[in-house]
Scaffold this active site. Structure first.
Site, short mmCIF file in Angstrom:
data_model
loop_
_atom_site.label_atom_id
_atom_site.label_comp_id
_atom_site.label_asym_id
_atom_site.label_seq_id
_atom_site.Cartn_x
_atom_site.Cartn_y
_atom_site.Cartn_z
N SER A 107 -9.77 -1.74 6.81
CA SER A 107 -9.13 -1.37 5.65
C SER A 107 -8.17 -2.61 5.08
CB SER A 107 -8.32 -0.27 5.64
OG SER A 107 -8.94 0.98 5.63
N SER B 183 -9.64 0.51 2.79
CA SER B 183 -8.93 1.45 2.00
C SER B 183 -7.68 0.96 1.40
CB SER B 183 -8.07 2.74 2.91
OG SER B 183 -7.47 2.19 3.90
N LYS C 11 0.74 -1.19 0.05
CA LYS C 11 0.03 0.03 0.00
C LYS C 11 0.80 1.31 -0.15
CE LYS C 11 -3.97 1.50 2.76
NZ LYS C 11 -4.77 1.16 3.89
#
Lengths: 57, 449
Positions: free
Chosen positions: B161, B137, B61
């Site tokens: 997330s 996310s 990420k």
């Protein structure tokens, strides 16, 4: 002062300017947050319920 | 395997180049670095210094520091920061274990969202249906695995997330116990709720990666000073000795829904007979919401003052609202958190592992604002986390397993254990993986086969 005025006054006090185009979204976000906060505030906590430590568990 | 690591990584990079545009999982491909790491592994050869993840490609990420890259955290503002000088600690550990970094992945701006509809870098599309969200996310982290680009990724989980994209993309995801993995070298969101963890295409990969990531580090004050507790050695153990239950009440999905059927399949596969009630889970979720808004806005206060127009329109109003949370709300939420934690810990005296849905629904079309749930129309984006938020509020370890309900899209189920018992979550997940209904959904695994 109503809650909407209070919200914008608070932002102003922090030095944050809110553009007109953002007002509607902000009020919607605030309403969602206030609804969640209502659930938190109505929780029947005992007096000795301590705040969580910074780090759990 | 006779293929060199360099040749394998070249094939992976080719697949990323050919297929990333269909899902926008990657925001940056570290091709030269991947080639260099692969060449170094080939030079070293298959001797005893080879790490447990030797040659496995992965991506992170884009809130993880990667030396030489700007740590975007999904934002336009951070793109102006200087490049990171060194890798995040977990990236360093993966390099030591022999894994090969292939790039950084898309996310909601500053991790404040569950859909990865990022206005700066584009939405991440679900590999199983490009018109739908990959969740968030850590949406790029879920999509990269589900698209078969890499066998594992790293993500972060503050309120769900890792678990939401794992559910919507049909892959495995681990949110470890709060404080288990050090967060040094990652861009924060909510200090008292932020976790890091892996997503993977199998439980064995998830476990191997998790073991390579473990170990304390002084640079993260929230990281527990616990030695690594590897889960691989017991992964294949049976689960007969574990006391299993399913969470009822707040965690009951809408009857007849896909989430309901997914939970039922898992309950059946495990032979679960017992139901438990997590007390006041709805209030716990509300506490997580308030704490997130207050701490997240506090982190970004200076950016909100200086550059409000540069925030994503999906996060700006929520950060602005969060900046105004009264102390009474925040402190009360922290008291609810402690109270909920103690009551859930009491349940673990009689139960070792419990089952809960991961998301109320499967992947929804990008841009969708609302969904129908138990007769009510609810805002979609915040409510994708309705089942994940109460659990991360109190730091419990959770593995999400993907379930095939026959509806054409995957949906996940959470396997939840008491603090520090990731091994129990993993054993149950491995048991479920053997069941046909709980295999990861990978659209094309040729790239790393």
């Amino acid at each position: 002062m109503d809650s909407e005025e209070h919200l914008f006054a608070g932002l102003k006090a922090l030095g944050i300017e809110v553009e007109d185009k953002d007002r509607e979204g902000l009020l919607l976000a605030w309403a969602g947050l206030a609804a969640m906060a209502h659930r938190v505030m109505e929780c029947p906590l005992p007096d000795d319920a301590e705040p969580a430590p910074q780090f759990l568990p | 395997m006779t293929e060199t690591t360099a040749a394998h990584i070249e094939a992976v990079l080719g697949a990323i180049g050919a297929r990333n545009s269909a899902c926008t999982a990657y925001t940056h491909v570290t091709a030269e670095r991947a080639r260099a790491e692969a060449a170094a592994l080939d030079k070293r050869g298959a001797d005893e210094t080879a790490g447990p993840l030797t040659g496995l490609p992965y991506a992170v990420k884009n809130l993880f520091d990667v030396a030489g890259l700007r740590t975007l955290a999904g934002s336009k503002i951070n793109a102006e920061n200087p490049p990171a000088a060194v890798d995040a600690l977990l990236v360093q550990r993966l390099r030591t274990a022999g894994a090969v970094l292939t790039g950084t992945l898309n996310m909601d701006e500053y991790a404040y969202g569950f859909t990865t509809e990022n206005s700066h870098y584009g939405p991440t599309r679900n590999p199983h249906d490009a018109t739908r969200s990959a969740g968030g996310s850590s949406g790029g982290s879920g999509a990269a695995v589900a698209a078969g680009l890499v066998p594992f990724t790293l993500g972060s989980d503050t309120n769900g997330s890792i678990r939401v994209p794992a559910s919507l993309c049909g892959v495995y995801g681990l949110k470890p116990t709060y404080g288990r993995l050090p967060r040094s070298g990652t861009f924060p969101f909510v200090a008292s709720l932020d976790h890091l963890g892996p997503l993977a295409d199998s439980v064995s990969t998830l476990a191997a990666v998790y073991d390579a990531l473990q170990g304390p580090h002084a640079a993260d004050p929230a990281c527990a000073q616990r030695l690594a507790e590897p889960v691989l050695p017991t992964l294949g153990d049976d689960i007969d000795g574990l006391r299993l239950a399913v969470a009822g009440g707040y965690f009951c999905p809408e009857p007849g829904s896909q989430a309901d059927r997914a939970v039922a399949l898992v309950v059946h596969a495990l032979g679960v007979q017992r139901e438990i009630q997590l007390p006041d889970a709805e209030r716990a979720r509300a506490a997580a919401y308030v704490i997130t808004a207050a701490e997240g806005a506090q982190l970004h206060l200076e950016r909100l003052r200086r550059r409000p127009a540069d925030f994503d329109p999906l996060t700006r109003p929520r950060f602005l609202a969060g900046s105004q949370v009264p102390a009474a709300w925040y402190v009360r939420a922290q008291r609810v958190r402690r109270w909920f934690y103690e009551r859930v810990m009491a349940l673990f005296r009689d139960v070792d592992v419990f089952i809960a849905p991961a998301t109320p629904i499967s992947a929804q079309p990008l841009g969708r604002e609302q969904f129908l749930w138990q007769g009510k129309t609810l805002p979609l984006r915040p409510n994708l986390g309705m089942y994940t938020q109460p659990l991360s509020l109190i730091g419990l370890p959770v593995v999400v397993v993907p379930v095939d309900t026959g509806d054409g899209l995957p949906i996940g189920v959470q396997i939840v254990a008491p603090p520090w018992r990731e091994d129990w979550c993993m054993r149950v997940a491995r048991h479920l993986e053997k069941a046909v209904a709980c295999r990861a959904w990978i659209t094309d695994s040729q790239a790393h086969a």
